[in-house]
Design a protein around this motif. Structure first.
Motif, mmCIF file in Angstrom:
data_model
loop_
_atom_site.group_PDB
_atom_site.id
_atom_site.type_symbol
_atom_site.label_atom_id
_atom_site.label_comp_id
_atom_site.label_asym_id
_atom_site.label_seq_id
_atom_site.Cartn_x
_atom_site.Cartn_y
_atom_site.Cartn_z
ATOM 1 N N GLN A 9 40.185 25.286 36.915
ATOM 2 C CA GLN A 9 41.423 25.816 37.471
ATOM 3 C C GLN A 9 41.456 27.332 37.500
ATOM 4 O O GLN A 9 42.305 27.913 38.182
ATOM 5 C CB GLN A 9 42.616 25.295 36.667
ATOM 6 N N GLY A 10 40.572 27.964 36.781
ATOM 7 C CA GLY A 10 40.480 29.415 36.815
ATOM 8 C C GLY A 10 41.195 30.098 35.658
ATOM 9 O O GLY A 10 42.139 29.556 35.078
ATOM 10 N N THR A 11 40.742 31.298 35.351
ATOM 11 C CA THR A 11 41.373 32.139 34.344
ATOM 12 C C THR A 11 41.445 33.562 34.888
ATOM 13 O O THR A 11 40.487 34.057 35.478
ATOM 14 C CB THR A 11 40.614 32.081 33.007
ATOM 15 N N GLN A 12 42.593 34.190 34.708
ATOM 16 C CA GLN A 12 42.818 35.520 35.285
ATOM 17 C C GLN A 12 42.197 36.608 34.419
ATOM 18 O O GLN A 12 42.408 36.646 33.201
ATOM 19 C CB GLN A 12 44.319 35.778 35.430
ATOM 20 N N VAL A 13 41.474 37.486 35.073
ATOM 21 C CA VAL A 13 40.948 38.690 34.425
ATOM 22 C C VAL A 13 41.513 39.891 35.175
ATOM 23 O O VAL A 13 41.347 39.999 36.393
ATOM 24 C CB VAL A 13 39.409 38.723 34.461
ATOM 25 N N THR A 14 42.189 40.762 34.446
ATOM 26 C CA THR A 14 42.764 41.956 35.043
ATOM 27 C C THR A 14 42.247 43.177 34.296
ATOM 28 O O THR A 14 42.382 43.248 33.069
ATOM 29 C CB THR A 14 44.295 41.926 34.992
ATOM 30 N N VAL A 15 41.671 44.101 35.032
ATOM 31 C CA VAL A 15 41.102 45.307 34.440
ATOM 32 C C VAL A 15 41.885 46.502 34.962
ATOM 33 O O VAL A 15 41.890 46.779 36.161
ATOM 34 C CB VAL A 15 39.617 45.457 34.783
ATOM 35 N N MET B 25 31.250 39.627 29.624
ATOM 36 C CA MET B 25 31.489 40.681 30.600
ATOM 37 C C MET B 25 31.679 42.006 29.871
ATOM 38 O O MET B 25 32.615 42.148 29.080
ATOM 39 C CB MET B 25 32.728 40.354 31.437
ATOM 40 N N ASN B 26 30.794 42.944 30.131
ATOM 41 C CA ASN B 26 30.840 44.258 29.507
ATOM 42 C C ASN B 26 31.080 45.337 30.549
ATOM 43 O O ASN B 26 30.843 45.135 31.742
ATOM 44 C CB ASN B 26 29.532 44.525 28.765
ATOM 45 N N ARG B 27 31.536 46.486 30.079
ATOM 46 C CA ARG B 27 31.787 47.645 30.955
ATOM 47 C C ARG B 27 32.594 47.212 32.177
ATOM 48 O O ARG B 27 32.226 47.498 33.321
ATOM 49 C CB ARG B 27 30.480 48.306 31.349
ATOM 50 N N LEU B 28 33.685 46.547 31.926
ATOM 51 C CA LEU B 28 34.494 46.035 33.013
ATOM 52 C C LEU B 28 35.086 47.146 33.855
ATOM 53 O O LEU B 28 35.406 48.233 33.359
ATOM 54 C CB LEU B 28 35.611 45.142 32.457
ATOM 55 N N LYS B 29 35.227 46.848 35.138
ATOM 56 C CA LYS B 29 35.750 47.796 36.111
ATOM 57 C C LYS B 29 36.999 47.203 36.772
ATOM 58 O O LYS B 29 37.136 45.979 36.826
ATOM 59 C CB LYS B 29 34.702 48.071 37.196
ATOM 60 N N PRO B 30 37.870 48.036 37.306
ATOM 61 C CA PRO B 30 39.047 47.497 38.006
ATOM 62 C C PRO B 30 38.670 46.536 39.124
ATOM 63 O O PRO B 30 39.405 45.568 39.369
ATOM 64 C CB PRO B 30 39.724 48.760 38.551
ATOM 65 N N GLU B 31 37.559 46.750 39.764
ATOM 66 C CA GLU B 31 37.127 45.860 40.857
ATOM 67 C C GLU B 31 36.646 44.498 40.364
ATOM 68 O O GLU B 31 36.373 43.609 41.164
ATOM 69 C CB GLU B 31 36.038 46.516 41.719
ATOM 70 N N ASP B 32 36.552 44.315 39.055
ATOM 71 C CA ASP B 32 36.248 42.997 38.500
ATOM 72 C C ASP B 32 37.510 42.131 38.384
ATOM 73 O O ASP B 32 37.413 40.953 38.037
ATOM 74 C CB ASP B 32 35.614 43.129 37.111
ATOM 75 N N THR B 33 38.653 42.704 38.660
ATOM 76 C CA THR B 33 39.905 41.953 38.588
ATOM 77 C C THR B 33 39.892 40.796 39.580
ATOM 78 O O THR B 33 39.647 40.979 40.769
ATOM 79 C CB THR B 33 41.099 42.877 38.894
ATOM 80 N N ALA B 34 40.128 39.591 39.058
ATOM 81 C CA ALA B 34 40.087 38.383 39.888
ATOM 82 C C ALA B 34 40.424 37.184 39.017
ATOM 83 O O ALA B 34 40.491 37.291 37.789
ATOM 84 C CB ALA B 34 38.703 38.195 40.506
ATOM 85 N N VAL B 35 40.606 36.053 39.673
ATOM 86 C CA VAL B 35 40.625 34.778 38.967
ATOM 87 C C VAL B 35 39.177 34.305 38.889
ATOM 88 O O VAL B 35 38.479 34.261 39.909
ATOM 89 C CB VAL B 35 41.493 33.740 39.677
ATOM 90 N N TYR B 36 38.748 33.974 37.691
ATOM 91 C CA TYR B 36 37.377 33.538 37.469
ATOM 92 C C TYR B 36 37.347 32.017 37.304
ATOM 93 O O TYR B 36 38.114 31.452 36.517
ATOM 94 C CB TYR B 36 36.804 34.216 36.229
ATOM 95 N N TYR B 37 36.445 31.399 38.045
ATOM 96 C CA TYR B 37 36.302 29.948 38.041
ATOM 97 C C TYR B 37 34.921 29.552 37.547
ATOM 98 O O TYR B 37 33.931 30.191 37.904
ATOM 99 C CB TYR B 37 36.467 29.387 39.454
#
Length: 122
Positions: free
Chosen positions: A114-120, A83-95
């Motif tokens: 189970q998911g992993t949290q990504v916070t931008v 994941m490049n050029r991440l944006k705040p709207e990419d914030t989510a739990v990724y499964y």
């Protein structure tokens, strides 16, 4: 039984990069199409990207096209999401998810991690 374990999430700033991994076990990895999905608070789970059995075919959501890259290493039983050029709207739990057969862009997958949290942050 298939088991999926995501890793690589974290807190980053807008514009940064992250690489998520999904470790697959329990069956023959190369028999499963794989996908990444995400779910933000208060929203439904949405498709991010998917990849076919041998990695020859990939699909992306419009919101991540050109910024995210899905890949897999069948020798390591692992799928990745760069994941490049991440944006705040990419914030989510990724499964990550696995399904026997053809790759799809819907949530019609047989197994989920189970998911992993990504916070931008902005």
């Amino acid at each position: 039984q298939v088991q999926l374990v995501e890793s690589g999430g974290g807190l980053v700033q807008a514009g940064d990069s992250l690489r998520l991994s999904c470790a697959f076990s329990g069956r023959t990895f190369s028999n499963y199409a794989m996908g990444w999905f995400r779910q933000a608070p208060g929203k439904e789970r949405e498709f991010v990207a998917s990849i076919s059995l041998r990695g020859r075919t990939t699909y992306y959501a419009d919101s991540v096209k050109g910024r995210f890259t899905i890949s897999r290493d069948n020798a390591k039983n692992t799928m990745y999401l760069e994941m490049n050029r991440l944006k705040p709207e990419d914030t989510a739990v990724y499964y990550c998810a696995a399904r026997a057969g053809a790759v799809v862009t819907t949530t019609n997958y047989d197994y989920w991690g189970q998911g992993t949290q990504v916070t931008v942050s902005s």
